[in-house]
Design an enzyme around this catalytic site. Structure first.
Site, PDB file in Angstrom:
ATOM      1  N   ASP A 208      40.834 113.659  72.104  1.00  0.00           N
ATOM      2  CA  ASP A 208      40.749 113.620  73.572  1.00  0.00           C
ATOM      3  C   ASP A 208      39.342 114.050  73.991  1.00  0.00           C
ATOM      4  O   ASP A 208      38.389 113.959  73.208  1.00  0.00           O
ATOM      5  CB  ASP A 208      41.861 114.509  74.167  1.00  0.00           C
ATOM      6  CG  ASP A 208      42.299 114.071  75.550  1.00  0.00           C
ATOM      7  OD1 ASP A 208      41.589 114.403  76.514  1.00  0.00           O
ATOM      8  OD2 ASP A 208      43.346 113.404  75.680  1.00  0.00           O
ATOM      9  N   ASP A 209      39.204 114.524  75.181  1.00  0.00           N
ATOM     10  CA  ASP A 209      37.907 114.869  75.771  1.00  0.00           C
ATOM     11  C   ASP A 209      37.149 115.915  74.944  1.00  0.00           C
ATOM     12  O   ASP A 209      37.761 116.709  74.239  1.00  0.00           O
ATOM     13  CB  ASP A 209      38.166 115.420  77.182  1.00  0.00           C
ATOM     14  CG  ASP A 209      36.975 115.263  78.094  1.00  0.00           C
ATOM     15  OD1 ASP A 209      35.907 114.881  77.606  1.00  0.00           O
ATOM     16  OD2 ASP A 209      37.123 115.533  79.297  1.00  0.00           O
TER      17      ASP A 209
ATOM     18  N   LYS B 142      41.794 106.168  75.189  1.00  0.00           N
ATOM     19  CA  LYS B 142      42.388 106.718  76.426  1.00  0.00           C
ATOM     20  C   LYS B 142      41.261 106.771  77.442  1.00  0.00           C
ATOM     21  O   LYS B 142      40.205 107.359  77.182  1.00  0.00           O
ATOM     22  CB  LYS B 142      42.950 108.111  76.139  1.00  0.00           C
ATOM     23  CG  LYS B 142      43.385 108.886  77.388  1.00  0.00           C
ATOM     24  CD  LYS B 142      44.079 110.171  76.983  1.00  0.00           C
ATOM     25  CE  LYS B 142      44.271 111.118  78.147  1.00  0.00           C
ATOM     26  NZ  LYS B 142      44.860 112.403  77.718  1.00  0.00           N
TER      27      LYS B 142
ATOM     28  N   ASP C  41      40.162 107.783  81.139  1.00  0.00           N
ATOM     29  CA  ASP C  41      40.617 108.771  82.116  1.00  0.00           C
ATOM     30  C   ASP C  41      39.764 108.741  83.396  1.00  0.00           C
ATOM     31  O   ASP C  41      38.552 108.985  83.336  1.00  0.00           O
ATOM     32  CB  ASP C  41      40.537 110.139  81.420  1.00  0.00           C
ATOM     33  CG  ASP C  41      41.275 111.224  82.157  1.00  0.00           C
ATOM     34  OD1 ASP C  41      41.765 110.976  83.265  1.00  0.00           O
ATOM     35  OD2 ASP C  41      41.354 112.340  81.604  1.00  0.00           O
TER      36      ASP C  41
ATOM     37  N   GLY D  87      48.988 107.783  87.451  1.00  0.00           N
ATOM     38  CA  GLY D  87      50.051 107.011  88.089  1.00  0.00           C
ATOM     39  C   GLY D  87      49.727 106.558  89.500  1.00  0.00           C
ATOM     40  O   GLY D  87      50.613 106.124  90.240  1.00  0.00           O
TER      41      GLY D  87
ATOM     42  N   ARG E 178      49.367 106.256  82.286  1.00  0.00           N
ATOM     43  CA  ARG E 178      49.960 107.521  82.685  1.00  0.00           C
ATOM     44  C   ARG E 178      50.651 107.340  84.031  1.00  0.00           C
ATOM     45  O   ARG E 178      50.183 106.604  84.889  1.00  0.00           O
ATOM     46  CB  ARG E 178      48.867 108.586  82.801  1.00  0.00           C
ATOM     47  CG  ARG E 178      48.568 109.260  81.465  1.00  0.00           C
ATOM     48  CD  ARG E 178      49.450 110.470  81.251  1.00  0.00           C
ATOM     49  NE  ARG E 178      49.121 111.486  82.207  1.00  0.00           N
ATOM     50  CZ  ARG E 178      48.111 112.333  82.047  1.00  0.00           C
ATOM     51  NH1 ARG E 178      47.374 112.328  80.958  1.00  0.00           N
ATOM     52  NH2 ARG E 178      47.859 113.223  82.967  1.00  0.00           N
TER      53      ARG E 178
ATOM     54  N   ASP F 161      48.920 116.033  84.845  1.00  0.00           N
ATOM     55  CA  ASP F 161      48.977 116.608  83.489  1.00  0.00           C
ATOM     56  C   ASP F 161      50.247 117.424  83.251  1.00  0.00           C
ATOM     57  O   ASP F 161      50.645 118.238  84.080  1.00  0.00           O
ATOM     58  CB  ASP F 161      47.768 117.531  83.262  1.00  0.00           C
ATOM     59  CG  ASP F 161      46.482 116.734  83.157  1.00  0.00           C
ATOM     60  OD1 ASP F 161      46.498 115.524  83.475  1.00  0.00           O
ATOM     61  OD2 ASP F 161      45.473 117.327  82.760  1.00  0.00           O
TER      62      ASP F 161
HETATM   63  C1  GLA Z   1      42.733 114.897  82.296  1.00  0.00           C
HETATM   64  C2  GLA Z   1      43.848 114.189  81.541  1.00  0.00           C
HETATM   65  C3  GLA Z   1      44.272 115.044  80.371  1.00  0.00           C
HETATM   66  C4  GLA Z   1      43.089 115.301  79.462  1.00  0.00           C
HETATM   67  C5  GLA Z   1      41.963 115.938  80.242  1.00  0.00           C
HETATM   68  C6  GLA Z   1      40.677 116.030  79.441  1.00  0.00           C
HETATM   69  O1  GLA Z   1      43.182 116.065  82.905  1.00  0.00           O
HETATM   70  O2  GLA Z   1      44.928 113.912  82.389  1.00  0.00           O
HETATM   71  O3  GLA Z   1      45.313 114.409  79.651  1.00  0.00           O
HETATM   72  O4  GLA Z   1      42.675 114.093  78.891  1.00  0.00           O
HETATM   73  O5  GLA Z   1      41.659 115.210  81.417  1.00  0.00           O
HETATM   74  O6  GLA Z   1      39.613 116.556  80.162  1.00  0.00           O
END
Ligand code: GLA
Length: 498
Positions: free
Chosen positions: A188-189, A261, A263, A302, A319, A323
């Site tokens: 992820d990030d 992913k 975002d 969403g 999504r 979160d």
């Molecule tokens: C958002 C996404 C999370 C994650 C963070 C990373 O909040 O919804 O799932 O990927 O960013 O910074």
């Protein structure tokens, strides 16, 4: 009398001292993470007596100061404007001897940072790049069943390293997770570095060799996922793909990436929600153009009815919520709110109520069984979010329950709907490819409850095989209805077959 007048003028003089110090100006807070990433936040302030107005520009949003004050000691309180009628953040700072120290809000880590004066106007979003006109992106043929694997964010957030990811690849194999179907290892990030002179995205020092990592993951029969944003910065303030979509997609393909992913984050500083469709389409096109099969995961919480256009931008999943957190409240609020989205799930295209929290410690095993059952009924992607290297036997049993996984991975790709709700007791039903049904009897209440579901209500006439998917046992057929005593915050999950 004379004394009090003197006292009063002294008081005024002190106050005047405080107010004389003028915090007006554009201020920059630079936060450096251990991996070398620099996150910039600007505070553009205008002081008028004890009042402060202006704006805050963070990596992901621009917000007006709704009301701000500075007192005689230089103590500053800023109330930021909120979003969607929610209250905004409260930010505290101190302005003493010409130095501004700001306590950075939530995502900024809560630490007190010294701000530096910045040129007027600096920190605004870059100019808007118009995304190409809408068209349909061809389906990439992937994710015929909901993607399964692991993602780094829920457990590691910004601390994830290449070694953690390698360790997770090892553990997903040795724990039996891979054999149960968990294939994607998704970073992820916070892997991102800066762009090189040619504009190519690089990795930061936590990920010294992305190609090597992909090779390692592939050598285990697994696939590697990565993360980016259509905005200039990701949610954690790292380099996003804005204006570099094709270049980044090519780079991912060259590294051997199998899943992206994507975002929204700072794209919201440039685009409106109604632009999301076109903006996501741009990366959908770019991924397809690489010629490499890359699962495309949309993450924009969403908004903008993504379920209606997600497949058209080449999205394999999107999504559907904000979160998730590792709590019963968060998990159930999300999970039991997915009913209306059922018509949009289909092979290749999934609603994503966010990653799993199973094993992260905030819920009981019974509650995690609810999490696993509900996500499987919902045909949700199953992306474990815990540390697989240290997962207990009980947690692995929940994640690798093959009979439950089979419900999630049912090839027909229907999503369960709520069949009934009676206070805290809910029954959810999913139609299966073999003509059978999976039925979850959920007790969201504080004490155990007797629950039952009538065959007639499920459209069942003849005798069926009943299988309890958590007890791994066949249950004798009973006429009229199935009944079970369901524990508090628990579930009975059955499969009805021929
Ligand atoms: C958002 C996404 C999370 C994650 C963070 C990373 O909040 O919804 O799932 O990927 O960013 O910074």
């Amino acid at each position: 009398m004379r004394f009090s007048r003197l006292f009063f003028s002294l008081l005024l003089a002190t106050c005047a001292c405080g107010y004389a110090a003028d915090v007006t100006g554009n201020w920059l807070v630079k936060q450096e993470s251990p991996d070398g990433n620099i996150r910039e936040t600007y505070f553009d302030l205008k002081q008028d007596g004890t009042n402060i107005t202006g704006a805050m520009r963070s990596v992901t949003f621009d917000r007006k100061i709704q009301s701000g004050t500075i007192d005689a000691d230089g103590k500053i309180v800023l109330m930021m404007a909120g979003q969607n009628n929610r209250p905004g953040q409260r930010i505290q700072a101190k302005f003493v001897n010409g130095e501004l120290r700001v306590t950075m809000p939530a995502r900024g880590g809560g630490e007190e940072m010294t701000a530096k004066r910045a040129p007027a106007g600096a920190g605004g979003p870059p100019a808007k790049i118009e995304p190409p006109a809408l068209h349909k992106v061809k389906y990439n043929g992937l994710a015929k069943t909901p993607p399964m694997g692991w993602n780094s964010w829920n457990k590691f957030a910004g601390r994830v390293t290449q070694e953690d990811v390698k360790g997770m690849a090892d553990a997903i194999v040795s724990s039996g997770m891979k054999a149960a179907g968990y294939i994607y290892i998704n970073i992820d990030d916070t892997w991102e570095g800066i762009r090189d002179a040619n504009g190519n995205i690089t990795t930061n020092k936590k990920f010294p060799n992305m190609k090597g990592l992909a090779d390692y993951v592939h050598s285990k029969g697994l696939k590697l996922g990565i993360y980016s944003s259509p905005g200039p910065k990701t949610c954690a303030g790292y380099e996003g793909s804005y204006g570099h979509e094709e270049q980044d997609a090519k780079q991912y393909a060259a590294w051997g990436i199998d899943y992206l992913k994507y975002d929204w984050c700072s794209a919201g500083r440039i685009y409106k929600d109604e632009d999301m469709h076109a903006v996501y389409q741009k990366m959908g096109d770019a991924l397809l153009k690489t010629g490499r099969p890359i699962v495309y995961s949309l993450c924009q919480y969403g908004r903008a009815e993504v379920e209606k256009w997600g497949p058209e931008v080449g999205g394999n999943l999107w999504r559907t919520t904000g979160d998730i957190r590792d709590s019963w409240d968060s998990m159930t609020k999300i999970g039991f709110d997915q009913d209306r989205l059922a018509p949009y799930a289909a092979p290749g295209h999934w609603n994503d109520p966010d990653m799993l929290e199973i094993g992260n410690g905030g819920m009981t095993d019974e509650e995690y069984r609810v999490h696993m059952s509900l996500w499987s009924l919902l045909s949700a992607p199953l992306l474990a979010g815990n540390d697989l290297r240290t997962a207990s036997k009980e947690i692995l049993q929940i994640l690798t329950n093959r009979e439950v996984v089979a419900i999630d991975q049912d090839p027909a790709g229907h999503q369960a709907t709520r069949a009934s709700k009676n206070g805290d007791l809910e029954v959810w039903v999913k139609k299966l490819a073999d003509g059978g049904q999976a039925v979850g009897l959920f007790n969201r209440g504080g004490s155990a409850a007797d629950m039952s579901v009538k065959w007639a209500d499920l459209g069942i006439t003849g005798k069926k095989k009943i299988r309890d998917l958590w007890k791994h046992a066949d249950i004798p057929w009973t006429a009229e209805a199935y009944s079970a005593n369901v524990p508090s915050h628990g579930v009975a999950l059955i499969r009805l077959g021929k």
